[in-house]
Design a protein around this motif. Structure first.
Motif, short mmCIF file in Angstrom:
data_model
loop_
_atom_site.label_atom_id
_atom_site.label_comp_id
_atom_site.label_asym_id
_atom_site.label_seq_id
_atom_site.Cartn_x
_atom_site.Cartn_y
_atom_site.Cartn_z
N ARG A 141 73.23 59.95 50.24
CA ARG A 141 73.14 58.89 51.25
C ARG A 141 74.20 57.83 50.99
N ASP A 142 74.33 56.90 51.95
CA ASP A 142 75.29 55.80 51.76
C ASP A 142 74.77 54.84 50.71
N ASN A 146 70.42 54.53 53.32
CA ASN A 146 69.85 54.77 54.64
C ASN A 146 70.43 56.01 55.32
N GLU A 147 71.74 56.00 55.53
CA GLU A 147 72.38 57.08 56.28
C GLU A 147 72.64 58.30 55.39
N VAL A 148 72.35 59.48 55.93
CA VAL A 148 72.65 60.73 55.22
C VAL A 148 74.12 61.06 55.41
#
Length: 460
Positions: A141-142, A146-148
């Motif tokens: 993730r970031d 949060n972001e994949v």
């Protein structure tokens, strides 16, 4: 919107140390792959495509599902290469759900959640948090978590990445049109020289397609099988789940850890099941019935208050077995297809019943065989007695009327009828109809020979 389901089932399973294809190893009496197929049949897909490879012919012959289609992966060049083989069968639009044939306990609700999260627009990855994620791809993730951003396979992961506990289960749902584009761009630039399906995650990020992680409801439903040890662990997890569901419904299990269901077991309340019992096919057990330890029961209906004593073997096959209310069966009894016991029937130790009906209150308490017979109410069938139902070419039926007493060590040679209230003398071989209400005896006259001596062993 079209829904295509792709199931990967091509792997060799070398760590199973078995000649059998991995996906055909059995869990709870059913192959790993068949478990997955049975689950996805509830999803209402437009197409189910199973990718076979190692032992393809054997795998394809062993499993069934409505509208099932197969494609083969030859040679085996990785998960991405496997899904590439299915591309010609995929619709141009809609969603493609990708599952693993060696992950047998995936829940339909979880698969549906994965599909809904995709919605034909997003790449939805099924993930799970594991205490030990060894062997699994890690979800990267970031910085904010949060972001994949991508998936890194365990073999290619750095030490820092191997500390990640969020694991990718190998299952995903993707927009079909985008999936086709990404699969066409895969390369094998990695340690294994294989085409990884997980590489499409980074492609999705680069294309601006939102990647979401769908969490599995529990660890058990996403556990794969790579070794016989893992298969045994999953078997116990599955059986414990079945046991807990039965106990919640009012079934008393002597020990949930020593209990196996390899099919469908339906129990009313206040059923008691002792240790080391195995249930296969479809078994129904009525209220207040008891099953003793070490019983094998397949395709049977057991009415309320019946008691199945220890070590009973009951296999109904296609015809089924029926046990009446309040009947007593066993110990060490064998009931074969077509055995139909009425209320309060007693079948005792070492008694075998096949394709026979026994009316209310009939008893065969020990060491007897009843095959292809109709037995009336309150018959007493003596120890050592048999129905000789087979003439070497055909089976024949024996009809025994109510209130009959069959003495010990009798042979009833079918086809034959024994009338109501008749008595068959012990040791008789009956080959003609026996009249009602009379004693029928068929044995040689007893003779004592005086002066007779036993043969003596010759001296050398």
């Amino acid at each position: 919107m079209a829904l295509d389901i792709v199931i990967m089932a091509a792997g060799k399973g070398t760590r199973m140390r078995s000649a059998r294809p991995k996906v055909l190893h059995q869990l709870a009496g059913k192959s790993l792959l068949q478990h997955v197929l049975d689950t996805v049949c509830a999803l209402g897909s437009d197409r189910i495509i199973t990718i076979t490879g190692h032992g393809a012919g054997e795998v394809e012959a062993a499993v069934r599902a409505p509208g099932l289609e197969f494609v083969r992966q030859e040679p085996l060049l990785g998960t991405g290469h496997a899904v590439q083989q299915a591309v010609p069968l995929l619709h141009d639009e809609g969603t493609t759900l990708i599952l693993n044939g060696d992950v047998p306990l995936i829940e339909a609700a979880t698969a549906r959640h994965l599909i809904d999260d995709c919605g034909g627009q997003r790449l939805s990855l099924l993930t799970v948090a594991l205490g030990d994620a060894s062997g699994y791809g890690r979800v990267v993730r970031d910085a904010a978590g949060n972001e994949v951003l991508g998936i890194v396979e365990h073999k290619d992961a750095t030490e820092a990445q191997r500390q990640i506990r969020e694991a990718y289960t190998g299952m995903m749902a993707a927009p079909t049109a985008a999936l086709k584009r990404w699969l066409a761009r895969l390369t094998n630039d990695n340690v294994q020289g294989e085409y990884y399906l997980t590489d499409i995650v980074a492609m999705a990020v680069a294309d601006g397609v939102h990647v979401v992680a769908t969490q599995a409801a529990n660890e058990t439903e996403v556990l794969g099988v790579n070794t016989l040890s893992q298969l045994a662990d999953l078997e116990r997890r599955y059986q414990l789940g079945r046991a807990e569901a039965l106990m919640d419904a009012g079934v008393r299990l002597a020990d949930p850890a020593r209990f196996d269901v390899r099919g469908e077991l339906v129990c009313a309340s206040d059923v008691e099941i002792d240790v080391n019992c195995v249930f296969e096919g479809r078994v129904e057990i009525g209220e207040g019935a008891r099953v003793g330890p070490h019983c094998y029961i397949r395709n049977a209906v057991i009415a309320p208050r019946a008691v199945i004593h220890p070590f009973t073997h009951m296999d109904g096959e296609a015809l089924g077995v029926r046990i009446g209310a309040g009947a007593l069966v066993g110990p060490f009894a064998r009931l074969r297809p077509g055995a139909d016991l009425g209320e309060e029937v007693h079948i005792g130790n070492f008694v075998e019943v096949k394709n026979s009906t026994l009316a209310r209150g009939a008893k065969a308490n020990h060491l007897a065989y009843l095959g292809d017979a109709d037995v009336g109410e309150r018959v007493n069938y003596g120890a050592g007695s048999i129905t000789a139902n087979y003439d070497g070419a055909n089976k024949h039926r024996t009809v025994i009327g109510p209130e009959v007493h069959v003495g010990s060590n009798c042979v009833l040679v079918a086809p034959i009828k024994v009338g109501e209230g008749a008595t068959i003398g012990a040791g008789s071989t009956i080959s003609k109809d026996a009249p009602a209400g009379q004693l029928t005896v068929a044995r040689a006259k007893q003779v004592a020979i005086s002066g007779w001596t036993r043969p003596q062993k010759k001296k050398k």
